[in-house]
Write an enzyme that holds these catalytic residues in place. Structure first.
Site, PDB file in Angstrom:
ATOM      1  N   LYS A 170       0.881  -1.185   0.000  1.00  0.00           N
ATOM      2  CA  LYS A 170       0.000   0.000   0.000  1.00  0.00           C
ATOM      3  C   LYS A 170       0.912   1.226   0.000  1.00  0.00           C
ATOM      4  O   LYS A 170       1.505   1.585   1.019  1.00  0.00           O
ATOM      5  CB  LYS A 170      -0.921  -0.064   1.219  1.00  0.00           C
ATOM      6  CG  LYS A 170      -1.423   1.252   1.790  1.00  0.00           C
ATOM      7  CD  LYS A 170      -2.258   2.107   0.867  1.00  0.00           C
ATOM      8  CE  LYS A 170      -2.521   3.477   1.522  1.00  0.00           C
ATOM      9  NZ  LYS A 170      -1.856   4.591   0.828  1.00  0.00           N
ATOM     10  N   GLU A 380       8.615  17.385  15.095  1.00  0.00           N
ATOM     11  CA  GLU A 380       9.096  17.151  13.729  1.00  0.00           C
ATOM     12  C   GLU A 380       8.374  18.085  12.761  1.00  0.00           C
ATOM     13  O   GLU A 380       7.153  18.213  12.814  1.00  0.00           O
ATOM     14  CB  GLU A 380       8.815  15.698  13.320  1.00  0.00           C
ATOM     15  CG  GLU A 380       9.385  15.353  11.956  1.00  0.00           C
ATOM     16  CD  GLU A 380       9.023  13.950  11.491  1.00  0.00           C
ATOM     17  OE1 GLU A 380       7.859  13.554  11.622  1.00  0.00           O
ATOM     18  OE2 GLU A 380       9.930  13.258  10.986  1.00  0.00           O
TER      19      GLU A 380
HETATM   20  P1  NAP Z   1       1.701   8.977   6.963  1.00  0.00           P
HETATM   21  O1  NAP Z   1       0.694  10.035   6.760  1.00  0.00           O
HETATM   22  O2  NAP Z   1       1.720   8.274   8.268  1.00  0.00           O
HETATM   23  O3  NAP Z   1       1.492   7.937   5.781  1.00  0.00           O
HETATM   24  C1  NAP Z   1       2.300   6.799   5.627  1.00  0.00           C
HETATM   25  C2  NAP Z   1       1.497   5.724   4.933  1.00  0.00           C
HETATM   26  O4  NAP Z   1       0.440   5.313   5.798  1.00  0.00           O
HETATM   27  C3  NAP Z   1       0.824   6.181   3.638  1.00  0.00           C
HETATM   28  O5  NAP Z   1       0.785   5.121   2.739  1.00  0.00           O
HETATM   29  C4  NAP Z   1      -0.585   6.523   4.119  1.00  0.00           C
HETATM   30  O6  NAP Z   1      -1.566   6.477   3.103  1.00  0.00           O
HETATM   31  C5  NAP Z   1      -0.797   5.406   5.103  1.00  0.00           C
HETATM   32  N1  NAP Z   1      -1.875   5.645   6.055  1.00  0.00           N
HETATM   33  C6  NAP Z   1      -2.483   6.800   6.391  1.00  0.00           C
HETATM   34  N2  NAP Z   1      -3.448   6.560   7.313  1.00  0.00           N
HETATM   35  C7  NAP Z   1      -3.423   5.227   7.550  1.00  0.00           C
HETATM   36  C8  NAP Z   1      -4.141   4.355   8.403  1.00  0.00           C
HETATM   37  N3  NAP Z   1      -5.105   4.800   9.202  1.00  0.00           N
HETATM   38  N4  NAP Z   1      -3.830   3.045   8.381  1.00  0.00           N
HETATM   39  C9  NAP Z   1      -2.855   2.569   7.601  1.00  0.00           C
HETATM   40  N5  NAP Z   1      -2.142   3.338   6.761  1.00  0.00           N
HETATM   41  C10 NAP Z   1      -2.413   4.650   6.750  1.00  0.00           C
HETATM   42  O7  NAP Z   1       3.194   9.516   6.740  1.00  0.00           O
HETATM   43  P2  NAP Z   1       3.743  10.364   5.503  1.00  0.00           P
HETATM   44  O8  NAP Z   1       3.205  11.741   5.611  1.00  0.00           O
HETATM   45  O9  NAP Z   1       3.537   9.606   4.236  1.00  0.00           O
HETATM   46  O10 NAP Z   1       5.313  10.361   5.787  1.00  0.00           O
HETATM   47  C11 NAP Z   1       5.930  11.294   6.610  1.00  0.00           C
HETATM   48  C12 NAP Z   1       6.291  10.680   7.947  1.00  0.00           C
HETATM   49  O11 NAP Z   1       6.986   9.468   7.729  1.00  0.00           O
HETATM   50  C13 NAP Z   1       7.230  11.542   8.762  1.00  0.00           C
HETATM   51  O12 NAP Z   1       6.816  11.537  10.112  1.00  0.00           O
HETATM   52  C14 NAP Z   1       8.572  10.834   8.626  1.00  0.00           C
HETATM   53  O13 NAP Z   1       9.468  11.046   9.683  1.00  0.00           O
HETATM   54  C15 NAP Z   1       8.142   9.418   8.547  1.00  0.00           C
HETATM   55  N6  NAP Z   1       9.169   8.581   7.916  1.00  0.00           N
HETATM   56  C16 NAP Z   1       9.878   7.728   8.699  1.00  0.00           C
HETATM   57  C17 NAP Z   1      10.884   6.947   8.148  1.00  0.00           C
HETATM   58  C18 NAP Z   1      11.663   5.996   8.993  1.00  0.00           C
HETATM   59  O14 NAP Z   1      12.289   5.099   8.449  1.00  0.00           O
HETATM   60  N7  NAP Z   1      11.655   6.137  10.313  1.00  0.00           N
HETATM   61  C19 NAP Z   1      11.167   7.037   6.779  1.00  0.00           C
HETATM   62  C20 NAP Z   1      10.424   7.921   6.012  1.00  0.00           C
HETATM   63  C21 NAP Z   1       9.426   8.685   6.590  1.00  0.00           C
HETATM   64  P3  NAP Z   1      -2.048   7.844   2.376  1.00  0.00           P
HETATM   65  O15 NAP Z   1      -0.835   8.368   1.709  1.00  0.00           O
HETATM   66  O16 NAP Z   1      -3.107   7.376   1.464  1.00  0.00           O
HETATM   67  O17 NAP Z   1      -2.545   8.749   3.479  1.00  0.00           O
END
Ligand code: NAP
Length: 478
Positions: A170, A380
């Site tokens: 996904k 963050e």
């Molecule tokens: P996000 O909003 O949490 O989304 C991540 C993924 O989860 C997307 O595919 C999103 O789908 C999906 N998602 C959203 N709501 C969900 C739910 N209720 N259940 C299951 N999946 C769901 O994060 P983002 O904005 O894409 O990424 C930014 C964040 O990722 C930052 O906090 C960053 O630090 C973190 N990050 C961490 C790492 C690491 O390795 N620690 C690496 C990269 C990024 P949709 O896109 O359709 O909403």
């Protein structure tokens, strides 16, 4: 162009959503199928049906498929990298680096097929032979963010497959195309139907369906702390295996004995490249008093030289924020910074006018004299916003660096080897760098954080196999 979902070896169409270029929002990069809960269920069922044959295939034979995936991606290298810049906004050299990394990840885990070792130890008993072998987990859900839209799906999918699991991918809605290209390469490599499935669409809808899907045995998630926390709660109700990689509030500690030019280069790189949208990006520079003023002046001078723009153009250092939501977040934190500690030393505005008007561009921004209790020092941002904090000495810098709930990456800039070891043993973060940017890791070592940044086994390197496989222990009397 329409990019369909991929379920049980077939491309499945439906209602669509747009993937737009954040550097030029008039450009639609692709139309993606808005997956429904029933698509996730079908994908999980297909993965369960494919599991027995795939898991029984000798691991080196699974590795041969992964080598083919890498070769296919390699042949499409330039086109895939350009698409990544168009969907995510990072510069073309950054996108090329990421696609190269995905290829390397597939080759690395393909090789693991011939090394997937358990272990054998001597028994205390006579004529008892005892050993542990690895077995796959089953059907795994892989939920990925937009900021590394190829490498993160690759570093989940490749180890999942080599261990004998089948998967439902996904991708993030803001940048699904790069993950789609990986799945397309799996299809072209002839990976049997049902082994890899891809369902794009809203995380809220699909996330619930994924954790409810009966065949699912594990979830690997990378993204925000909020979604990770929710997934953790859902997954624990069913005792699903879970791996979470989430946010960071990563410090770079700059000590008085550092090579100042190098420290500035490393901090600019880690804070601003990829528009600050790396989970390992530096968002706090914690600087020892004797070099504080010189460091800030040099940072401002270096930052003035950065070129913001469309990442497809040569010479651009920083692309746009990925979407309106992330741009709003960046600007909101800049306003908070202004209120808490006055005007930034540089930056602080959205870029508008001309070509900027069509994208989500924001200036790289530095706030000085941030104190450890301020919002900018604790939360963050995930954008090109750096908080510079003054520290009395090394111990004070370490105390400030550790005084946040997150612990993903951290860096120290110093020429003192004792300080290096004090940092290595004392810093509460999963990824440490010394005289390098806090961001910019390779795939051969474990990747992941501590504290509230991460949960479960690490990703990448040999450690990745520990999430995607479990041990079966055997005692044999002969
Ligand atoms: P996000 O909003 O949490 O989304 C991540 C993924 O989860 C997307 O595919 C999103 O789908 C999906 N998602 C959203 N709501 C969900 C739910 N209720 N259940 C299951 N999946 C769901 O994060 P983002 O904005 O894409 O990424 C930014 C964040 O990722 C930052 O906090 C960053 O630090 C973190 N990050 C961490 C790492 C690491 O390795 N620690 C690496 C990269 C990024 P949709 O896109 O359709 O909403």
């Amino acid at each position: 162009m329409l990019f369909a979902n991929y379920i049980n070896g077939k491309w499945v169409s439906g209602d669509t959503f747009e993937n737009r270029n954040p550097a030029n929002t008039t450009e639609v990069v692709g139309l993606f199928v808005k997956g429904r809960a029933s698509d996730i269920e079908a994908a999980a069922e297909a993965a369960a049906a494919a599991f027995p044959a795939w898991s029984k295939l000798p691991a080196p034979a699974r590795g041969a498929y992964l080598f083919k995936v890498a070769d296919i991606l390699d042949r499409k290298f330039d086109a895939v990298a350009e698409e990544m810049t168009r969907e995510e906004g990072k510069t073309l050299p950054e996108a090329k680096g990421e696609v190269r990394r995905s290829i390397n990840i597939f080759r690395y885990f393909a090789g693991e097929g011939a090394r997937l070792n358990g272990f054998l130890v001597p028994s205390e008993r006579d004529r008892v032979h005892m050993f542990a072998i690895r077995k796959p987990v089953g059907v795994v859900g892989l939920v990925t963010p937009w900021n590394f839209p190829s490498a993160i799906p690759a570093w989940k999918l490749a180890p999942a497959l080599i261990c004998g699991n089948t998967a439902v991918v996904k991708p993030a809605s803001a940048a699904p195309l790069s993950a789609w290209r990986l799945v397309e390469a799996c299809h072209e490599a002839g990976i049997p139907k049902g082994v890899v499935n891809f369902v794009a669409g809203s995380g809220g809808t699909l996330g619930q369906a994924l954790v409810d899907a009966r065949p699912l045995k594990g979830v690997s998630f990378t993204g925000s702390c909020e979604v990770g926390q929710w997934l953790h709660e859902q997954a624990s109700k069913r005792r699903l295996r879970i791996q979470l990689e989430m946010g960071g509030k990563n410090p770079t500690i700059v000590l008085a004995d550092c090579d100042l030019n190098l420290a500035v280069e490393n901090t600019v790189n880690a804070a601003f490249f990829s528009t600050g949208q790396k989970c390992t990006a530096t968002s706090r520079a914690i600087v020892e008093k004797p070099v504080y003023d010189r460091f800030i002046d040099a940072m401002v001078e270096r930052t003035k030289k950065l070129k913001v723009g469309n990442g497809l153009e040569p010479g651009i250092d920083i692309g746009p924020a990925v979407d309106q939501g992330q741009l709003d977040t960046d600007l909101r934190y800049i306003e908070i910074g202004r209120k808490e500690c006055g005007p930034p030393r540089i930056g602080g505005h959205r870029l508008t006018g001309g070509a900027f008007g069509r994208g989500y561009f924001v200036e790289p921004t530095i706030f000085a004299d941030v104190t450890p209790d301020m919002t900018l020092a604790r939360e963050e941002v995930f954008g090109p916003v750096l908080a510079v904090i003054r520290a009395r000495d090394f111990d004070d810098a370490m105390r400030i660096a550790n005084d946040v709930p997150l612990g993903l990456s951290a860096s120290v800039q110093t020429t003192n080897v004792s300080r290096v070891f004090d940092f290595v043993y004392g810093m509460e973060a999963g990824l440490l760098t010394i005289n390098l940017p806090s961001a910019g890791v390779e795939y051969q070592l474990p990747f992941g954080g501590t504290k509230e940044s991460s949960f479960g086994p690490k990703e990448q390197g040999p450690a990745a196999l520990d999430f995607y496989s479990d041990y079966k222990t055997v005692y044999l009397k002969y």
